[in-house]
Design an enzyme around this catalytic site. Structure first.
Site, short mmCIF file in Angstrom:
data_model
loop_
_atom_site.label_atom_id
_atom_site.label_comp_id
_atom_site.label_asym_id
_atom_site.label_seq_id
_atom_site.Cartn_x
_atom_site.Cartn_y
_atom_site.Cartn_z
N TYR A 1 43.47 52.33 44.21
CA TYR A 1 42.30 51.48 44.41
C TYR A 1 42.06 51.39 45.92
O TYR A 1 42.70 50.62 46.62
CB TYR A 1 42.51 50.09 43.79
CG TYR A 1 41.35 49.14 44.04
CD1 TYR A 1 40.04 49.54 43.84
CD2 TYR A 1 41.59 47.84 44.48
CE1 TYR A 1 38.98 48.68 44.06
CE2 TYR A 1 40.53 46.97 44.72
CZ TYR A 1 39.23 47.39 44.50
OH TYR A 1 38.18 46.53 44.73
N ASP B 1 39.64 54.35 41.56
CA ASP B 1 38.42 53.91 42.22
C ASP B 1 38.65 54.18 43.71
O ASP B 1 39.29 53.39 44.39
CB ASP B 1 38.17 52.42 41.94
CG ASP B 1 36.97 51.89 42.70
OD1 ASP B 1 36.28 52.70 43.36
OD2 ASP B 1 36.73 50.67 42.64
N HIS C 1 32.05 49.33 36.64
CA HIS C 1 32.50 50.73 36.55
C HIS C 1 32.68 51.11 35.08
O HIS C 1 32.87 50.24 34.23
CB HIS C 1 33.86 50.90 37.24
CG HIS C 1 33.87 50.61 38.70
ND1 HIS C 1 33.97 51.58 39.66
CD2 HIS C 1 33.82 49.43 39.38
CE1 HIS C 1 33.99 51.03 40.86
NE2 HIS C 1 33.90 49.72 40.71
#
Length: 271
Positions: free
Chosen positions: A113, A158, A262
């Site tokens: 992340y 991500d 997302h």
């Protein structure tokens, strides 16, 4: 052996556990990598995942912010957590699969992340953006992220950067917007190139086509303008490049009840 992995920034795993369950019941990936779980490890909904058949869990969480997790139907050989930028902020976890998962050769999976970077794309004015750029530089320099030869590695997450022109709804209008600025895209692509990673989405979808995995909550109707960005990625090392048999973005999930901004991104490999 067929091996499927999904990456999904869930934006609070406890708040959205019902749509996670919906996805898992329908898609049944072998492994689900979550980002922005937003809970300490002791509060992670382990029992729900185990009832869904995902008994193997690797966690790196913290209270209220960030957090990454890997939940799997297959057992791990090892787990590892790395810190970047001298911050303990729960942005990475990795696992390896091998004999316990009945794999002939091991597979290493990294879940990231990357910092979002705030709103001002100037590291001198915005410490969050400075942190993001430093994080991307450290990803490039990180030796375990440099698979070579027969190393079968996967990097997902991500990554908070839409690196190519058609990874955003308007290249021209987003050049000064965090996630698509030239300095970010250059640093992410440098990390990819230095690690000899292959971006599955762009290996399988022509650069001329628009591809998105994220749509802002700020839009009253996310479908109307379709102003998306491709922030969620699955990369593979050279040894796995030719093993990819399928790739899917579950766009419909953006319209589910209480959605994340997302959507799940899934790759299938023959390992």
């Amino acid at each position: 052996m067929r091996f499927s992995v999904t990456t999904w920034n869930i934006n609070s795993v406890r708040l959205r556990i019902d749509i996670v369950a919906k996805f898992l019941k329908g898609a049944r990936p072998d492994v689900l990598c979550l980002q922005e779980t937003k809970c300490i490890d002791d509060a992670f909904p382990l029992k729900r995942f185990k009832r869904l058949g995902y008994e193997h869990v690797a966690l790196n969480g913290q209270k209220g912010y960030h957090g990454v997790a890997i939940v799997s139907r297959l057992p791990f050989e090892t787990t590892d957590i790395r810190t970047f930028c001298d911050k303990i902020d729960s942005r990475h976890i990795s696992v390896s699969f091998g004999e316990k998962a009945q794999l002939a050769k091991p597979v290493v999976l990294h879940n990231f992340y990357v910092p979002a970077g705030g709103d001002i794309p100037d590291p001198a004015l915005n410490p969050k953006f400075e942190h993001k750029l430093q994080f991307l530089d450290e990803m490039k320099a990180c030796e375990p992220l440099h698979p070579r030869g027969d190393d079968r590695h996967i990097l997902v997450g991500d990554l908070n950067v839409a690196p190519h022109e058609n990874d955003v709804w308007s290249h021209k209008q987003l050049l000064k917007v965090v996630s698509h600025t030239p300095v970010e895209t250059e640093k992410l692509l440098a990390a990819q190139a230095h690690g000899e990673w292959f971006d599955i989405a762009r290996e399988r979808i022509p650069m001329s086509e628009k591809v998105y995995t994220w749509w802002s909550y700020r839009a009253a109707d996310w479908t109307a303008g379709d102003r998306g960005r491709r922030l969620d990625h699955i990369w593979v090392s050279r040894a796995l490049k030719d093993s990819v048999s399928d790739f899917k973005i579950t766009r419909d999930a953006r319209g589910w009840e209480r959605p994340s901004d997302h959507v799940p991104v899934t790759a299938v490999m023959e390992v």
